[in-house]
Design a protein around this motif. Structure first.
Motif, PDB file in Angstrom:
ATOM      1  N   MET A  16       0.753  -1.144   0.003  1.00 48.68           N
ATOM      2  CA  MET A  16      -0.012  -0.123   0.018  1.00 48.68           C
ATOM      3  C   MET A  16       0.890   1.325   0.073  1.00 48.68           C
ATOM      4  N   ALA A  17       0.635   2.243  -0.989  1.00 43.39           N
ATOM      5  CA  ALA A  17       1.491   3.525  -0.805  1.00 43.39           C
ATOM      6  C   ALA A  17       0.987   4.291   0.121  1.00 43.39           C
ATOM      7  N   ALA A  18       1.995   5.025   0.428  1.00 42.28           N
ATOM      8  CA  ALA A  18       1.832   6.271   1.533  1.00 42.28           C
ATOM      9  C   ALA A  18       1.152   7.303   0.816  1.00 42.28           C
ATOM     10  N   ALA A  19       0.347   7.989   1.564  1.00 45.61           N
ATOM     11  CA  ALA A  19      -0.554   9.048   0.906  1.00 45.61           C
ATOM     12  C   ALA A  19      -0.090  10.536   1.841  1.00 45.61           C
ATOM     13  N   VAL A  20      -0.384  11.555   1.137  1.00 46.71           N
ATOM     14  CA  VAL A  20       0.229  12.815   1.916  1.00 46.71           C
ATOM     15  C   VAL A  20      -0.942  13.781   1.911  1.00 46.71           C
ATOM     16  N   LEU A  21      -1.405  14.344   2.843  1.00 49.60           N
ATOM     17  CA  LEU A  21      -2.486  15.306   2.791  1.00 49.60           C
ATOM     18  C   LEU A  21      -1.617  16.704   3.050  1.00 49.60           C
ATOM     19  N   VAL A  22      -1.916  17.656   2.135  1.00 51.25           N
ATOM     20  CA  VAL A  22      -1.155  18.799   2.123  1.00 51.25           C
ATOM     21  C   VAL A  22      -2.102  20.009   2.025  1.00 51.25           C
ATOM     22  N   VAL A  23      -1.901  21.168   2.625  1.00 53.76           N
ATOM     23  CA  VAL A  23      -2.569  22.182   2.303  1.00 53.76           C
ATOM     24  C   VAL A  23      -1.809  23.375   1.760  1.00 53.76           C
ATOM     25  N   VAL A  24      -2.146  23.789   0.526  1.00 61.30           N
ATOM     26  CA  VAL A  24      -1.394  24.571  -0.051  1.00 61.30           C
ATOM     27  C   VAL A  24      -2.335  25.685  -0.721  1.00 61.30           C
ATOM     28  N   GLN A  69      -6.028   9.337  12.816  1.00 63.76           N
ATOM     29  CA  GLN A  69      -5.805   9.500  13.987  1.00 63.76           C
ATOM     30  C   GLN A  69      -4.344   8.570  14.017  1.00 63.76           C
ATOM     31  N   HIS A  70      -3.810   7.963  13.116  1.00 64.14           N
ATOM     32  CA  HIS A  70      -2.697   7.076  13.319  1.00 64.14           C
ATOM     33  C   HIS A  70      -1.628   7.813  12.172  1.00 64.14           C
ATOM     34  N   TRP A  71      -1.979   8.898  11.691  1.00 64.81           N
ATOM     35  CA  TRP A  71      -0.900   9.776  10.706  1.00 64.81           C
ATOM     36  C   TRP A  71       0.040  10.404  11.522  1.00 64.81           C
ATOM     37  N   PRO A  72       1.044  10.730  10.927  1.00 64.64           N
ATOM     38  CA  PRO A  72       2.042  11.569  11.740  1.00 64.64           C
ATOM     39  C   PRO A  72       1.712  12.991  11.307  1.00 64.64           C
ATOM     40  N   GLY A  73       1.770  14.047  12.330  1.00 60.60           N
ATOM     41  CA  GLY A  73       1.570  15.358  11.834  1.00 60.60           C
ATOM     42  C   GLY A  73       2.840  16.183  11.780  1.00 60.60           C
TER      43      GLY A  73
END
Length: 79
Positions: A1-9, A37-41
């Protein structure tokens, strides 16, 4: 499973930090999105050297070498 990133730009002054600090980060920590809840911030201000700043922060989360992370971001920005 590929890692995903949530980015605010958004442009400077658009309220990105305000949005994040006003509750979005808190909601994600509480699991507002499935598994969040498990994502690193990571909250950073990119400064004049955004790739270096991002690389340093990611390296801190992953125990990697900051220069290697920054080089990888630069080499493969779409990965």
């Amino acid at each position: 499973m590929a890692a995903a990133v949530l980015v605010v730009v958004a442009p400077s002054g658009a309220g990105k930090s305000s949005l994040l600090q006003a509750g979005l980060i808190h909601r994600l920590v509480k699991g507002a999105l499935t598994g969040s809840q498990h994502w690193p911030g990571l909250l950073l201000t990119p400064t004049a050297w955004p790739v270096t700043a991002l690389g340093s922060q990611i390296a801190a989360l992953t125990n990697a070498d900051p220069a290697e992370v920054a080089a990888e971001i630069t080499k493969s920005p779409d990965q």
